[in-house]
Every structure is written in structure tokens, then in C-alpha cells.
Design a protein around this motif. Structure first.
Motif, PDB file in Angstrom:
ATOM      1  N   ASP A 258       0.821  -1.212   0.000  1.00 44.86           N
ATOM      2  CA  ASP A 258       0.000   0.000   0.000  1.00 44.86           C
ATOM      3  C   ASP A 258       0.855   1.261   0.000  1.00 44.86           C
ATOM      4  N   ARG A 259       0.601   2.122  -0.978  1.00 46.76           N
ATOM      5  CA  ARG A 259       1.284   3.404  -1.179  1.00 46.76           C
ATOM      6  C   ARG A 259       2.726   3.251  -1.650  1.00 46.76           C
ATOM      7  N   THR A 260       3.189   2.022  -1.752  1.00 39.15           N
ATOM      8  CA  THR A 260       4.473   1.764  -2.403  1.00 39.15           C
ATOM      9  C   THR A 260       4.224   1.287  -3.828  1.00 39.15           C
ATOM     10  N   LEU A 261       3.383   0.276  -3.982  1.00 45.79           N
ATOM     11  CA  LEU A 261       3.066  -0.272  -5.302  1.00 45.79           C
ATOM     12  C   LEU A 261       1.701   0.174  -5.806  1.00 45.79           C
ATOM     13  N   LEU A 262       0.760   0.311  -4.912  1.00 39.25           N
ATOM     14  CA  LEU A 262      -0.613   0.622  -5.321  1.00 39.25           C
ATOM     15  C   LEU A 262      -1.325   1.369  -4.205  1.00 39.25           C
ATOM     16  N   TYR A 263      -2.481   1.920  -4.565  1.00 45.37           N
ATOM     17  CA  TYR A 263      -3.302   2.617  -3.571  1.00 45.37           C
ATOM     18  C   TYR A 263      -4.759   2.327  -3.881  1.00 45.37           C
ATOM     19  N   VAL A 264      -5.475   1.798  -2.909  1.00 39.69           N
ATOM     20  CA  VAL A 264      -6.885   1.447  -3.131  1.00 39.69           C
ATOM     21  C   VAL A 264      -7.832   2.447  -2.481  1.00 39.69           C
ATOM     22  N   GLY A 265      -7.309   3.603  -2.113  1.00 40.11           N
ATOM     23  CA  GLY A 265      -8.168   4.642  -1.569  1.00 40.11           C
ATOM     24  C   GLY A 265      -8.801   4.243  -0.258  1.00 40.11           C
TER      25      GLY A 265
ATOM     26  N   ALA B 245     -14.786  -2.216  -8.224  1.00 44.21           N
ATOM     27  CA  ALA B 245     -14.528  -0.801  -7.939  1.00 44.21           C
ATOM     28  C   ALA B 245     -13.034  -0.541  -7.755  1.00 44.21           C
ATOM     29  N   ILE B 246     -12.326  -1.475  -7.122  1.00 42.92           N
ATOM     30  CA  ILE B 246     -10.875  -1.320  -6.965  1.00 42.92           C
ATOM     31  C   ILE B 246     -10.202  -1.333  -8.335  1.00 42.92           C
ATOM     32  N   ARG B 247     -10.647  -2.218  -9.209  1.00 43.09           N
ATOM     33  CA  ARG B 247     -10.072  -2.292 -10.557  1.00 43.09           C
ATOM     34  C   ARG B 247     -10.297  -0.971 -11.300  1.00 43.09           C
ATOM     35  N   GLU B 248     -11.456  -0.361 -11.063  1.00 43.64           N
ATOM     36  CA  GLU B 248     -11.795   0.881 -11.756  1.00 43.64           C
ATOM     37  C   GLU B 248     -11.108   2.089 -11.127  1.00 43.64           C
ATOM     38  N   ARG B 249     -11.037   2.123  -9.799  1.00 39.88           N
ATOM     39  CA  ARG B 249     -10.568   3.336  -9.128  1.00 39.88           C
ATOM     40  C   ARG B 249      -9.229   3.191  -8.405  1.00 39.88           C
ATOM     41  N   GLY B 250      -8.729   1.964  -8.293  1.00 36.00           N
ATOM     42  CA  GLY B 250      -7.431   1.785  -7.659  1.00 36.00           C
ATOM     43  C   GLY B 250      -6.318   2.404  -8.495  1.00 36.00           C
ATOM     44  N   ILE B 251      -5.236   2.755  -7.837  1.00 34.64           N
ATOM     45  CA  ILE B 251      -4.140   3.470  -8.485  1.00 34.64           C
ATOM     46  C   ILE B 251      -2.850   2.657  -8.387  1.00 34.64           C
ATOM     47  N   LEU B 252      -2.154   2.536  -9.504  1.00 31.84           N
ATOM     48  CA  LEU B 252      -0.798   2.005  -9.493  1.00 31.84           C
ATOM     49  C   LEU B 252       0.144   3.175  -9.248  1.00 31.84           C
ATOM     50  N   MET B 253       1.033   3.042  -8.275  1.00 35.26           N
ATOM     51  CA  MET B 253       1.938   4.130  -7.967  1.00 35.26           C
ATOM     52  C   MET B 253       2.865   4.367  -9.163  1.00 35.26           C
ATOM     53  N   PRO B 254       3.227   5.633  -9.418  1.00 35.93           N
ATOM     54  CA  PRO B 254       4.077   5.933 -10.578  1.00 35.93           C
ATOM     55  C   PRO B 254       5.375   5.129 -10.575  1.00 35.93           C
ATOM     56  N   GLY B 255       5.624   4.467 -11.683  1.00 36.74           N
ATOM     57  CA  GLY B 255       6.834   3.666 -11.832  1.00 36.74           C
ATOM     58  C   GLY B 255       6.750   2.268 -11.267  1.00 36.74           C
ATOM     59  N   ALA B 256       5.643   1.925 -10.623  1.00 38.14           N
ATOM     60  CA  ALA B 256       5.563   0.633  -9.935  1.00 38.14           C
ATOM     61  C   ALA B 256       5.699  -0.542 -10.897  1.00 38.14           C
ATOM     62  N   VAL B 257       5.001  -0.505 -12.000  1.00 34.77           N
ATOM     63  CA  VAL B 257       5.042  -1.632 -12.938  1.00 34.77           C
ATOM     64  C   VAL B 257       6.449  -1.796 -13.504  1.00 34.77           C
ATOM     65  N   GLU B 258       7.063  -0.694 -13.894  1.00 35.59           N
ATOM     66  CA  GLU B 258       8.401  -0.752 -14.474  1.00 35.59           C
ATOM     67  C   GLU B 258       9.425  -1.244 -13.441  1.00 35.59           C
ATOM     68  N   ALA B 259       9.288  -0.764 -12.199  1.00 36.78           N
ATOM     69  CA  ALA B 259      10.206  -1.190 -11.139  1.00 36.78           C
ATOM     70  C   ALA B 259      10.019  -2.669 -10.812  1.00 36.78           C
ATOM     71  N   LEU B 260       8.783  -3.090 -10.700  1.00 34.67           N
ATOM     72  CA  LEU B 260       8.506  -4.501 -10.439  1.00 34.67           C
ATOM     73  C   LEU B 260       9.045  -5.390 -11.554  1.00 34.67           C
ATOM     74  N   ARG B 261       8.847  -4.956 -12.783  1.00 34.33           N
ATOM     75  CA  ARG B 261       9.318  -5.761 -13.907  1.00 34.33           C
ATOM     76  C   ARG B 261      10.845  -5.879 -13.894  1.00 34.33           C
ATOM     77  N   ALA B 262      11.537  -4.779 -13.624  1.00 34.49           N
ATOM     78  CA  ALA B 262      13.000  -4.805 -13.610  1.00 34.49           C
ATOM     79  C   ALA B 262      13.526  -5.749 -12.533  1.00 34.49           C
ATOM     80  N   VAL B 263      12.922  -5.703 -11.346  1.00 34.88           N
ATOM     81  CA  VAL B 263      13.344  -6.596 -10.266  1.00 34.88           C
ATOM     82  C   VAL B 263      13.007  -8.042 -10.622  1.00 34.88           C
ATOM     83  N   HIS B 264      11.821  -8.258 -11.136  1.00 38.09           N
ATOM     84  CA  HIS B 264      11.366  -9.610 -11.487  1.00 38.09           C
ATOM     85  C   HIS B 264      12.271 -10.252 -12.536  1.00 38.09           C
ATOM     86  N   GLU B 265      12.745  -9.456 -13.481  1.00 39.34           N
ATOM     87  CA  GLU B 265      13.532  -9.999 -14.590  1.00 39.34           C
ATOM     88  C   GLU B 265      15.007 -10.138 -14.255  1.00 39.34           C
ATOM     89  N   HIS B 266      15.451  -9.579 -13.143  1.00 37.70           N
ATOM     90  CA  HIS B 266      16.864  -9.687 -12.774  1.00 37.70           C
ATOM     91  C   HIS B 266      17.134 -11.092 -12.245  1.00 37.70           C
TER      92      HIS B 266
END
Length: 240
Positions: free
Chosen positions: A15-22, A92-113
């Protein structure tokens, strides 16, 4: 003979690191409280503290005047309800939840290392964490089965050792502070690393300032996850 480098275990906060569900967490607290206690709640937990869910619920009950002798039973009953209630808000979470900026790219880089093993250490219950991650499509970057959750232990620093043991069983390596890194936004993430045995990369994407994360003892503090090369360099730095 060349020895393969020891892998590094990466413990992502959610929460608030990778995503935010309000306010959906608060909404399910509100729903469960009304059902278990039999009246609406008037006071709600502070946002962005990183406290584990069982401890947050205990404080929530006390703040709303629940008698001390009822706290343990009511906490157990609320915990039983929370994942199911959260799942009811998936659309509603799928519609209004937020991915924190850069989270997907950061997760992918770590996952692929090849030398990094990504999982989570979180104050969420395991089921609640998986609902959030799967609903917003982040679970594919994490080995969630290795993680530490508040349903394993309400004392958050203890979750580091749980994840380290899980990773040892899966990968055979021994994980200590030298090759375990927490990435999180709250003072609880910093405390978890210091007391639990992990280096801490503080990410000032939540309600905690860079200065607060630094004073609390984070090894490195970043403004967010958008600078993926900076994040990867911080992971590789050994906290220097």
C-alpha cells in the motif's frame, strides 16, 4: 571454480508503495465493525501508517469504545470477514485503484533480474494482499507464496524472518540482512527492516517524507519508483 552470486530477497511493501486502493480498506473496516459490534464506527485508523491489520483493528475497536474484554473476540471476527468484504469491492478497486508511478516498471526490472527474488512483506492479511495485487495486475511480478503477511504474525518485523525462511526452502540460499532488502514508504517499513533483519530502501510515495524516512534509519531514500535505474543501483549498493 566460480561461485554463483548469492541471490537477494526483495520484500516489497504494497500500500502506497506499489498501489493505492483509496478508502476501500476503511470501507471494509466500517462494514465489518458494524456487523460485529452492532453499531457504526465513529473513529477510523490513521492512513498510511503501515501498521499490521490485526493491530490496526484492535486500535480501531478501542478508539470506538469497545470494552477491553471483547477486543480479542471482535478482532478475530473482523479479521475473518475482511478479505471476503474486500473481494466484494474488486470491480470498484479495478476501476478506481491506483498504481503508484513507476511501480510496474520497477517490479518488472526486479522480477527480470536473475539474482533478485521478489516477494512482499506487508501489514495486509495474505488474502487481502492477494486481492489487491491480482485485481490491479501486479501479482505476475512477485512470488507471493514466499511473502510475510500479518495473518502470519501481527508483529511486522517478524515477517522478515518468515519470508527469509520461505525463500530459503524454495531457493536453498541463506538470507540475512546482507542479502535482504525491504522497499516501502512508511516508518513501519523502516522499523521492520531494522528490527527484522533487512536493508531498507525508503520510497517517499506515501504520507511519510524523505526526511522522516532518513531519520528513522532507512539505508537509502528515493522520491519514488519512477527512476528504475536508481532503484536498481540502490538495491545493488549494499546500503552504502
Amino acid at each position: 571454480m566460480t561461485t554463483a552470486p548469492a541471490p537477494t530477497l526483495i520484500l516489497w511493501d504494497i500500500d502506497r508503495t506499489l498501489l493505492y486502493v483509496g478508502d476501500f480498506d476503511r470501507q471494509v473496516y466500517r462494514e465489518a465493525f458494524a456487523d460485529v459490534v452492532g453499531r457504526p464506527a465513529a473513529v477510523f485508523p490513521a492512513r498510511g501508517t503501515g501498521m499490521t491489520m490485526p493491530l490496526a483493528i484492535q486500535g480501531f475497536l478501542r478508539d470506538n469504545g469497545v470494552a477491553e474484554e471483547d477486543i480479542a473476540d471482535f478482532t478475530r471476527r473482523m479479521i475473518e470477514q475482511l478479505p471476503t468484504r474486500l473481494s466484494g469491492h474488486r470491480a470498484a478497486i479495478r476501476e478506481r485503484g491506483i498504481l503508484m508511478p513507476g511501480a510496474v516498471e520497477a517490479l518488472r526490472a526486479v522480477h527480470e533480474h536473475p539474482d533478485l527474488i521478489p516477494t512482499v512483506v506487508t501489514g495486509n492479511l495474505r488474502s487481502s494482499a492477494l486481492i489487491k495485487l491480482t485485481t490491479l495486475g501486479l501479482d505476475r511480478f512477485l512470488d507471493a507464496a514466499l511473502g510475510g503477511y500479518s495473518s502470519d504474525d501481527p508483529h511486522r518485523p517478524a515477517l522478515v524472518a518468515i519470508a527469509q525462511r520461505n525463500a530459503h526452502r524454495r531457493h536453498g540460499a541463506v538470507f540475512t540482512r546482507a542479502n535482504t532488502v525491504i522497499i516501502g514508504d512508511s516508518l513501519e517499513d523502516v522499523r521492520t527492516g531494522i528490527e527484522g533483519g533487512a536493508r531498507v530502501i525508503g520510497v517517499a510515495s506515501g504520507t511519510t517524507t524523505p526526511e522522516q524516512l532518513t531519520r528513522a534509519g532507512a539505508d537509502i531514500v528515493l522520491p519514488g519508483l519512477k527512476d528504475v535505474p536508481g532503484l536498481m543501483a540502490a538495491i545493488a549498493s549494499g546500503g552504502a
